[in-house]
Scaffold this motif. Structure first.
Motif, mmCIF file in Angstrom:
data_model
loop_
_atom_site.group_PDB
_atom_site.id
_atom_site.type_symbol
_atom_site.label_atom_id
_atom_site.label_comp_id
_atom_site.label_asym_id
_atom_site.label_seq_id
_atom_site.Cartn_x
_atom_site.Cartn_y
_atom_site.Cartn_z
ATOM 1 N N GLN A 2 1.055 -1.164 0.049
ATOM 2 C CA GLN A 2 0.081 0.081 0.174
ATOM 3 C C GLN A 2 0.854 1.173 -0.368
ATOM 4 O O GLN A 2 0.830 1.750 0.877
ATOM 5 C CB GLN A 2 -0.982 0.195 0.831
ATOM 6 C CG GLN A 2 -1.875 -0.894 1.496
ATOM 7 C CD GLN A 2 -2.901 -0.907 0.222
ATOM 8 O OE1 GLN A 2 -3.953 -0.060 0.427
ATOM 9 N NE2 GLN A 2 -3.187 -1.841 -1.104
ATOM 10 N N ARG A 3 2.037 1.421 -0.851
ATOM 11 C CA ARG A 3 2.560 2.250 -1.043
ATOM 12 C C ARG A 3 1.872 3.949 -1.221
ATOM 13 O O ARG A 3 2.443 4.505 -0.870
ATOM 14 C CB ARG A 3 3.844 1.522 -2.374
ATOM 15 C CG ARG A 3 4.531 1.179 -1.652
ATOM 16 C CD ARG A 3 5.817 1.060 -3.471
ATOM 17 N NE ARG A 3 5.194 0.850 -4.403
ATOM 18 C CZ ARG A 3 5.547 1.017 -5.409
ATOM 19 N NH1 ARG A 3 6.932 1.301 -5.436
ATOM 20 N NH2 ARG A 3 4.752 0.564 -6.762
ATOM 21 N N LYS A 5 -0.960 4.910 0.057
ATOM 22 C CA LYS A 5 -2.444 4.921 0.781
ATOM 23 C C LYS A 5 -2.180 6.500 1.117
ATOM 24 O O LYS A 5 -1.596 6.879 1.002
ATOM 25 C CB LYS A 5 -2.384 4.313 1.992
ATOM 26 C CG LYS A 5 -3.604 3.954 2.370
ATOM 27 C CD LYS A 5 -2.938 3.195 4.298
ATOM 28 C CE LYS A 5 -4.446 2.977 4.937
ATOM 29 N NZ LYS A 5 -5.597 2.083 4.527
ATOM 30 N N ASN A 6 -3.874 6.687 0.964
ATOM 31 C CA ASN A 6 -3.606 8.531 1.001
ATOM 32 C C ASN A 6 -3.658 8.970 0.064
ATOM 33 O O ASN A 6 -3.514 10.262 0.252
ATOM 34 C CB ASN A 6 -4.209 8.911 2.291
ATOM 35 C CG ASN A 6 -5.520 7.814 3.428
ATOM 36 O OD1 ASN A 6 -5.814 7.485 2.689
ATOM 37 N ND2 ASN A 6 -3.897 7.186 5.143
ATOM 38 N N ARG A 28 -4.547 0.447 -6.811
ATOM 39 C CA ARG A 28 -3.963 -1.047 -6.435
ATOM 40 C C ARG A 28 -3.205 -0.872 -5.303
ATOM 41 O O ARG A 28 -3.351 -1.582 -3.937
ATOM 42 C CB ARG A 28 -3.612 -1.927 -7.447
ATOM 43 C CG ARG A 28 -3.979 -3.310 -6.459
ATOM 44 C CD ARG A 28 -3.139 -4.522 -7.479
ATOM 45 N NE ARG A 28 -3.764 -4.503 -8.916
ATOM 46 C CZ ARG A 28 -3.190 -4.144 -10.295
ATOM 47 N NH1 ARG A 28 -1.496 -4.018 -10.033
ATOM 48 N NH2 ARG A 28 -3.180 -4.105 -11.938
ATOM 49 N N GLU A 29 -2.356 0.054 -4.961
ATOM 50 C CA GLU A 29 -1.991 0.106 -3.802
ATOM 51 C C GLU A 29 -2.199 1.179 -3.605
ATOM 52 O O GLU A 29 -1.551 1.599 -2.022
ATOM 53 C CB GLU A 29 -0.262 0.652 -4.333
ATOM 54 C CG GLU A 29 0.335 -0.682 -5.454
ATOM 55 C CD GLU A 29 1.570 -0.418 -5.280
ATOM 56 O OE1 GLU A 29 2.663 0.023 -4.224
ATOM 57 O OE2 GLU A 29 2.293 -0.917 -6.733
ATOM 58 N N GLY A 30 -3.466 1.574 -3.324
ATOM 59 C CA GLY A 30 -4.068 2.504 -1.995
ATOM 60 C C GLY A 30 -4.050 3.720 -1.942
ATOM 61 O O GLY A 30 -4.998 4.544 -1.720
ATOM 62 N N ARG A 53 -12.105 4.295 -7.285
ATOM 63 C CA ARG A 53 -11.291 5.493 -6.315
ATOM 64 C C ARG A 53 -10.769 6.405 -7.471
ATOM 65 O O ARG A 53 -9.649 6.912 -7.801
ATOM 66 C CB ARG A 53 -10.319 5.021 -5.609
ATOM 67 C CG ARG A 53 -10.877 4.822 -4.162
ATOM 68 C CD ARG A 53 -9.858 4.690 -3.419
ATOM 69 N NE ARG A 53 -9.123 2.961 -3.849
ATOM 70 C CZ ARG A 53 -8.827 2.572 -3.180
ATOM 71 N NH1 ARG A 53 -9.514 1.977 -2.311
ATOM 72 N NH2 ARG A 53 -7.436 1.435 -3.883
ATOM 73 N N SER A 229 7.888 6.366 -5.956
ATOM 74 C CA SER A 229 7.487 5.937 -4.058
ATOM 75 C C SER A 229 8.990 6.800 -3.571
ATOM 76 O O SER A 229 9.933 6.871 -3.952
ATOM 77 C CB SER A 229 7.550 4.083 -4.420
ATOM 78 O OG SER A 229 9.054 4.061 -4.467
#
Length: 251
Positions: A2-3, A5-6, A28-30, A53, A229
């Motif tokens: 979840q690199r 997320k938000n 997919r990674e948040g 999302r 990332s």
């Protein structure tokens, strides 16, 4: 993982190919993703496929009128953008003698003007830790017949990586580029070639690729998201080639 997320990404040209694959993986990674495309139908279809999302904006990267409205449109969905992938574009190829002003302007408006003003407009929504990624091309490293205008436009985009990196360092925004090789996308769809001619072009390209296959859009997405990332926190002003080595391996 979840690199993201938000976090929220803006991905231009996100309705298919590399842009869609990047949005899909980012979500997919948040994260959440705002994508752009030129057609309301394709934007709506992509958003539906990406899920709740994802948010879509009908915007033409070659239109200055659309570009200067981009920040206002993005603000309908988010006040903060963590990653911009300036990806919108396609190829048109012609011998030097056949290039006219319309083709020249079309490619430079979409690839150069589009990339520049996309980032310019979204910068106020970015804060320290944000990431800008330009989509360049191996066409800047290799000499290919009929690619003169496309290659020149992508070379201009390539130059933005260094100049934007120099200017945005103080704001803590990293700027990098990804340089795709021959990828399974619809890049040839606007060239005027029919499906048989496109297949013939691809058939001739494959033997020159060290891995003897086209790349997948997901392989570009993985490179883009690596650069965006925390794993790439010390990478700035760089261009990552994702081309199976075709630009450097002799064949």
């Amino acid at each position: 993982m979840q690199r993201f997320k938000n976090k929220c990404a803006l991905i231009t040209g996100g309705t298919n190919g590399m842009g869609f694959a990047t949005a899909e993986q980012f979500i997919r990674e948040g994260g959440s993703a705002v994508i752009t495309g030129r057609s309301e139908r394709t934007v709506n279809e992509a958003v539906k496929n990406l899920g709740n999302r994802a948010f879509g904006i009908v915007s033409d990267a070659g239109s200055y009128q659309d570009l200067i409205k981009l920040q206002q449109e993005v603000r309908r969905y988010t006040e903060t953008i963590d990653m911009v992938f300036a990806n919108a574009g396609y190829g048109k190829f012609a011998p030097i003698e056949s290039v006219d002003e319309a083709l020249f302007d079309e490619l430079f408006n979409m690839l150069v003007k589009g990339s520049f003003f996309t980032v310019q407009q979204v910068l106020p929504l970015m804060k320290s830790g944000g990431s800008v990624i330009f989509n360049t091309s191996i066409a800047t490293e290799m000499s290919m017949p009929d690619f003169s205008v496309y290659s020149a436009a992508k070379s201009a985009v390539q130059s933005f990586i260094k100049s934007f990196a120099a200017e945005l360092s103080a704001r803590g925004i990293r700027v990098n580029g990804v340089s795709p090789g021959h990828i399974k996308t619809n890049i040839f769809n606007n060239t005027g070639l029919n499906p048989e001619q496109i297949n013939e072009v691809v058939h001739h390209i494959i033997p020159a690729i060290p891995f003897k296959r086209l790349g997948n859009p997901s392989e570009i997405a993985s490179a883009v998201l690596f650069l965006a990332s925390g794993e790439a926190s010390y990478i700035h002003g760089a261009e990552l080639r994702v081309d199976a080595g075709i630009s450097v391996v002799s064949h």
